[in-house]
Scaffold this motif. Sequence first.
Motif: not given
Length: 335
Positions: A202-215
């Motif tokens: 969902q973050l990718d869909e809206f081109k939002l950052p934050g994957r580093e936290f999910l990782d």
Amino acid sequence: MEGPICIIANTGSGKKKAAKLDGLLAPVLDRLGGKVEIRTIRDPRKLTAETERARKDGFRAILAAGGDGTVCAVASQLVGHDTAMGVVPMGTFNYFSRSLGFPQEPVAAMEALTGSKPKRISVGEVNGQLFLNNASLGLYAAILENREAVYGRWGRSRVAAYWSVVSTIARFRRPSLMKVTIDGRTRRLRTPMVFVAANGYQLDEFKLPGREFLDEGKFAVFLAPDGSRWQLVKFAIKLAMGRAMPGQDFEMLGGSEIVIETRRRRRTIARDGERDRMTAPFRFRMLTGALNVLAPDEAVEAHAGVSNRIAVEPGAGGAVAPEALDDRRREGSAA
């Protein structure tokens, strides 16, 4: 995917294809033989009870046919158990099934499910209630409430969903004063919305950052700016166009334990497109490896990063125990 299999279909989801599920899936179901049972639910409030009954009936896999709200309701009864959950997408957005890499047509998704294997992923929880994609309070909950009214008048579509955003902001009242504690660090601020993301797709869909936290096994937390209605409209437009920037348009933080307090004790919390009235403080927690999902081998990483790849090998006995989850939920509800 091994049988016996139960498909729980919500006839009120999306474009209501679930009402014709037998006909849609007939070619696939014929190949699976007598291992599949379809249970149609007309009242969404009965989804959790029907899922619990199906689990106790001994089905090896339970497939949720509906949108993200339906999937979340089914998943809430399967966390901490070995029963595998699959998704037959029939909603408007279907973020969770898309995050797992499945086609969005029911027949194609069912075909893909027949070759999928169970893997464990992490999921979020707020005050004892499960969420797979996101949970929030403030403006987004108000948008969802308005969206249902718009759907009732114009039907379900993405255009109607986007219109509900603009029309809600135009009527939105002042932002709320909140006390937000993330992993023990507290701050007080005025914001119209706190958005807690647990789904990397969902973050990718809206081109939002934050994957580093999910990782890292954490949530990505977004705090909307305190501004005028016009500033909120501009923020929503930039968000829809994938141009919203952290630090400039919103504040982004990460954490695995989040507590939010507000002046009003009772607030509406949005979870995966559904709404619940909850009592503050609102406690968000990540349940590691708690849900057994059917997914292609490469898909779990896309859902929420490395932390959601294979948290526990199927059958390894390392899942979150049901009694442990029950204890956590009692703690959340008591709070």
